[in-house]
Scaffold this motif. Structure first.
Motif, PDB file in Angstrom:
ATOM      1  N   LEU A  39       0.745  -1.137   0.028  1.00  0.00           N
ATOM      2  CA  LEU A  39      -0.141  -0.174   0.058  1.00  0.00           C
ATOM      3  C   LEU A  39       1.092   1.216   0.390  1.00  0.00           C
ATOM      4  O   LEU A  39       0.955   2.428  -0.702  1.00  0.00           O
ATOM      5  CB  LEU A  39      -0.718   0.129   1.286  1.00  0.00           C
ATOM      6  N   PRO A  40       2.011   1.424   0.775  1.00  0.00           N
ATOM      7  CA  PRO A  40       3.031   2.531   1.242  1.00  0.00           C
ATOM      8  C   PRO A  40       3.722   2.656  -0.512  1.00  0.00           C
ATOM      9  O   PRO A  40       2.921   4.235  -0.856  1.00  0.00           O
ATOM     10  CB  PRO A  40       3.472   2.342   2.120  1.00  0.00           C
ATOM     11  N   ARG A  41       3.675   2.045  -0.978  1.00  0.00           N
ATOM     12  CA  ARG A  41       4.068   1.548  -2.468  1.00  0.00           C
ATOM     13  C   ARG A  41       3.129   2.846  -3.506  1.00  0.00           C
ATOM     14  O   ARG A  41       3.481   3.341  -4.313  1.00  0.00           O
ATOM     15  CB  ARG A  41       5.147   0.626  -3.507  1.00  0.00           C
ATOM     16  N   HIS A  42       2.506   1.383  -3.567  1.00  0.00           N
ATOM     17  CA  HIS A  42       1.330   1.624  -4.043  1.00  0.00           C
ATOM     18  C   HIS A  42       0.503   3.584  -4.183  1.00  0.00           C
ATOM     19  O   HIS A  42       0.192   4.516  -5.105  1.00  0.00           O
ATOM     20  CB  HIS A  42       0.094   0.803  -4.475  1.00  0.00           C
ATOM     21  N   LEU A  43       0.545   4.004  -3.026  1.00  0.00           N
ATOM     22  CA  LEU A  43      -0.047   5.642  -2.773  1.00  0.00           C
ATOM     23  C   LEU A  43       0.962   6.394  -3.385  1.00  0.00           C
ATOM     24  O   LEU A  43       0.730   7.557  -3.719  1.00  0.00           O
ATOM     25  CB  LEU A  43      -0.289   5.825  -1.033  1.00  0.00           C
ATOM     26  N   ASP A  44       2.278   6.246  -3.034  1.00  0.00           N
ATOM     27  CA  ASP A  44       3.085   6.959  -3.325  1.00  0.00           C
ATOM     28  C   ASP A  44       3.166   7.494  -4.969  1.00  0.00           C
ATOM     29  O   ASP A  44       3.381   8.458  -5.333  1.00  0.00           O
ATOM     30  CB  ASP A  44       4.151   6.807  -3.555  1.00  0.00           C
ATOM     31  N   SER A  45       2.451   6.236  -6.026  1.00  0.00           N
ATOM     32  CA  SER A  45       2.599   6.443  -7.328  1.00  0.00           C
ATOM     33  C   SER A  45       1.723   6.412  -7.737  1.00  0.00           C
ATOM     34  O   SER A  45       1.366   6.924  -8.644  1.00  0.00           O
ATOM     35  CB  SER A  45       3.723   5.117  -7.283  1.00  0.00           C
ATOM     36  N   HIS A  46       0.349   6.534  -7.041  1.00  0.00           N
ATOM     37  CA  HIS A  46      -0.904   6.586  -7.887  1.00  0.00           C
ATOM     38  C   HIS A  46      -1.707   7.063  -6.803  1.00  0.00           C
ATOM     39  O   HIS A  46      -3.253   7.436  -7.419  1.00  0.00           O
ATOM     40  CB  HIS A  46      -1.270   4.953  -7.829  1.00  0.00           C
ATOM     41  N   TRP A  47      -1.820   7.836  -5.526  1.00  0.00           N
ATOM     42  CA  TRP A  47      -2.696   8.584  -4.881  1.00  0.00           C
ATOM     43  C   TRP A  47      -3.035   9.293  -6.056  1.00  0.00           C
ATOM     44  O   TRP A  47      -4.327   9.436  -5.395  1.00  0.00           O
ATOM     45  CB  TRP A  47      -1.991   9.712  -3.586  1.00  0.00           C
ATOM     46  N   ASP A  48      -2.951   9.959  -7.089  1.00  0.00           N
ATOM     47  CA  ASP A  48      -3.333  10.915  -7.804  1.00  0.00           C
ATOM     48  C   ASP A  48      -3.958  10.572  -9.260  1.00  0.00           C
ATOM     49  O   ASP A  48      -4.262  11.225  -9.994  1.00  0.00           O
ATOM     50  CB  ASP A  48      -2.935  12.468  -7.945  1.00  0.00           C
ATOM     51  N   SER A  49      -3.743   9.422  -9.221  1.00  0.00           N
ATOM     52  CA  SER A  49      -3.952   8.900 -10.690  1.00  0.00           C
ATOM     53  C   SER A  49      -5.348   8.931 -10.786  1.00  0.00           C
ATOM     54  O   SER A  49      -5.963   8.235  -9.715  1.00  0.00           O
ATOM     55  CB  SER A  49      -2.933   7.864 -11.042  1.00  0.00           C
ATOM     56  N   PRO A  50      -5.814   8.889 -12.237  1.00  0.00           N
ATOM     57  CA  PRO A  50      -7.624   8.771 -12.451  1.00  0.00           C
ATOM     58  C   PRO A  50      -7.256   6.969 -12.585  1.00  0.00           C
ATOM     59  O   PRO A  50      -8.528   6.684 -11.805  1.00  0.00           O
ATOM     60  CB  PRO A  50      -7.754   8.688 -13.637  1.00  0.00           C
ATOM     61  N   SER A  51      -6.427   5.908 -12.802  1.00  0.00           N
ATOM     62  CA  SER A  51      -7.059   4.673 -12.270  1.00  0.00           C
ATOM     63  C   SER A  51      -7.283   4.277 -10.700  1.00  0.00           C
ATOM     64  O   SER A  51      -7.987   3.198 -10.440  1.00  0.00           O
ATOM     65  CB  SER A  51      -5.576   4.200 -12.355  1.00  0.00           C
ATOM     66  N   PHE A  52      -6.385   4.913  -9.666  1.00  0.00           N
ATOM     67  CA  PHE A  52      -6.634   5.109  -8.100  1.00  0.00           C
ATOM     68  C   PHE A  52      -7.908   5.382  -7.676  1.00  0.00           C
ATOM     69  O   PHE A  52      -8.504   5.363  -6.486  1.00  0.00           O
ATOM     70  CB  PHE A  52      -5.559   4.955  -7.968  1.00  0.00           C
ATOM     71  N   ALA A  53      -8.470   6.704  -8.418  1.00  0.00           N
ATOM     72  CA  ALA A  53      -9.382   7.653  -8.214  1.00  0.00           C
ATOM     73  C   ALA A  53     -10.396   6.788  -7.347  1.00  0.00           C
ATOM     74  O   ALA A  53     -11.004   6.800  -6.239  1.00  0.00           O
ATOM     75  CB  ALA A  53      -9.515   8.313  -8.724  1.00  0.00           C
ATOM     76  N   ARG A  54     -11.330   5.710  -8.410  1.00  0.00           N
ATOM     77  CA  ARG A  54     -12.315   4.913  -7.529  1.00  0.00           C
ATOM     78  C   ARG A  54     -11.912   4.070  -6.696  1.00  0.00           C
ATOM     79  O   ARG A  54     -12.882   3.839  -5.962  1.00  0.00           O
ATOM     80  CB  ARG A  54     -12.604   4.027  -8.744  1.00  0.00           C
ATOM     81  N   PHE A  55     -11.282   3.496  -6.306  1.00  0.00           N
ATOM     82  CA  PHE A  55     -10.524   3.151  -5.117  1.00  0.00           C
ATOM     83  C   PHE A  55     -10.491   3.848  -3.835  1.00  0.00           C
ATOM     84  O   PHE A  55     -11.256   3.476  -3.047  1.00  0.00           O
ATOM     85  CB  PHE A  55      -9.278   2.172  -5.114  1.00  0.00           C
ATOM     86  N   ARG A  56     -10.417   4.936  -3.864  1.00  0.00           N
ATOM     87  CA  ARG A  56      -9.615   6.166  -2.999  1.00  0.00           C
ATOM     88  C   ARG A  56     -11.536   6.769  -3.194  1.00  0.00           C
ATOM     89  O   ARG A  56     -11.847   7.025  -1.674  1.00  0.00           O
ATOM     90  CB  ARG A  56      -9.780   6.998  -3.942  1.00  0.00           C
ATOM     91  N   ASP A  57     -12.503   7.322  -3.605  1.00  0.00           N
ATOM     92  CA  ASP A  57     -13.304   7.874  -3.346  1.00  0.00           C
ATOM     93  C   ASP A  57     -14.672   6.732  -3.210  1.00  0.00           C
ATOM     94  O   ASP A  57     -15.269   7.054  -2.892  1.00  0.00           O
ATOM     95  CB  ASP A  57     -13.975   8.628  -5.271  1.00  0.00           C
TER      96      ASP A  57
END
Length: 257
Positions: A39-57
């Motif tokens: 998770l920490p590595r993934h958040l570092d590289s994908h936190w603001d990416s459109p592909s991650f938005a649906r999981f974060r939101d």
């Protein structure tokens, strides 16, 4: 091809995952830690990416815009074993990276792939019902330790707590039965290591047997269903499966709850 021994009287075979087709320790000792480590590595590289938005939101509002709070909330949910759908979706996303990289393999018991293969060849339908999300289930069965590794072409339907409901509620099994309304409930067999799930399935009209596997907690000796447990799905266990099914039909209705 002949129907798998012991299961010939059923058209629909519904399988639990943890403690039934794979060691119960796999999710807690391998998958959960892997997701937390990744998770920490993934958040570092994908936190603001459109592909991650649906999981974060999908997370509650207070965690969507604070990376540290997001990570802390995930760790808290995992520590408390909270089966929140948005957590399951995130874990499945992280596991996908692990499966696709080869870091993760689903360690199914040696008798599982032969059962699924034989049942499919005999014209039976194999259905998975697990508390893990449907995407996570598909990842699991696409990357197993069997040969061939991908068993997903043999599985006809997938159910979780979102599209069916909680596994200890009878209504969830009624929902699964409604997916094939022309198949009588008695032609369905659900296999699980959890007696509460077995009871809920039986109350829906399905047939159901408990499964004991290495590493599982002992079943309570005072529960009549415990005496019907099967230990594996091999042809050598066909007689035991038949005996358990016959004994199940003789149990008073109250003992099946």
């Amino acid at each position: 091809m002949a129907a798998p021994a012991g299961f010939a009287d059923f058209d629909m075979l519904v399988l639990d995952i943890e403690g039934t087709v794979c060691p119960i320790s796999f999710v807690h000792d391998v998958l959960f830690p892997y997701a937390l480590d990744a998770l920490p590595r993934h958040l570092d590289s994908h936190w603001d990416s459109p592909s991650f938005a649906r999981f974060r939101d999908a997370f509650p509002d207070e965690y969507r815009n604070d990376r540290a709070a997001f990570g802390a909330h995930v760790r808290d949910l995992v520590a408390r074993d909270v089966k929140a759908p948005y957590l399951k979706a995130l874990q499945g996303h992280l596991w996908q990276q692990g499966y696709e990289s080869g870091e993760l393999k689903a360690p199914i018991f040696p008798d599982v792939a032969p059962l699924i293969t034989a049942a499919y060849a005999a014209g039976k339908k194999i259905i998975i019902y697990s508390s893990g999300s449907v995407p996570a289930q598909k990842l699991f069965f696409a990357h197993t330790t069997a040969q061939p590794s991908d068993l997903t072409p043999l599985i006809s339907a997938w159910f979780d707590t979102v599209n069916a409901g909680p596994k200890t509620e009878t209504a969830s099994y009624t929902t699964i039965l409604s997916s094939h309304p022309t198949i009588a409930p008695a032609r369905w067999l659900f296999l699980s290591d959890n007696l509460r799930e077995i009871s809920a399935a039986l109350a829906s009209g399905m047939r159901s047997l408990p499964v004991t596997r290495p590493g599982n907690a002992p079943l309570p000796p005072d529960n009549p269903l415990s005496r019907l447990a099967i230990t594996d799905f091999s042809p050598e266990s066909a007689e035991r499966v038949g005996e358990s099914l016959a004994a199940l039909d003789e149990l008073p209705r109250a003992d099946q709850q």
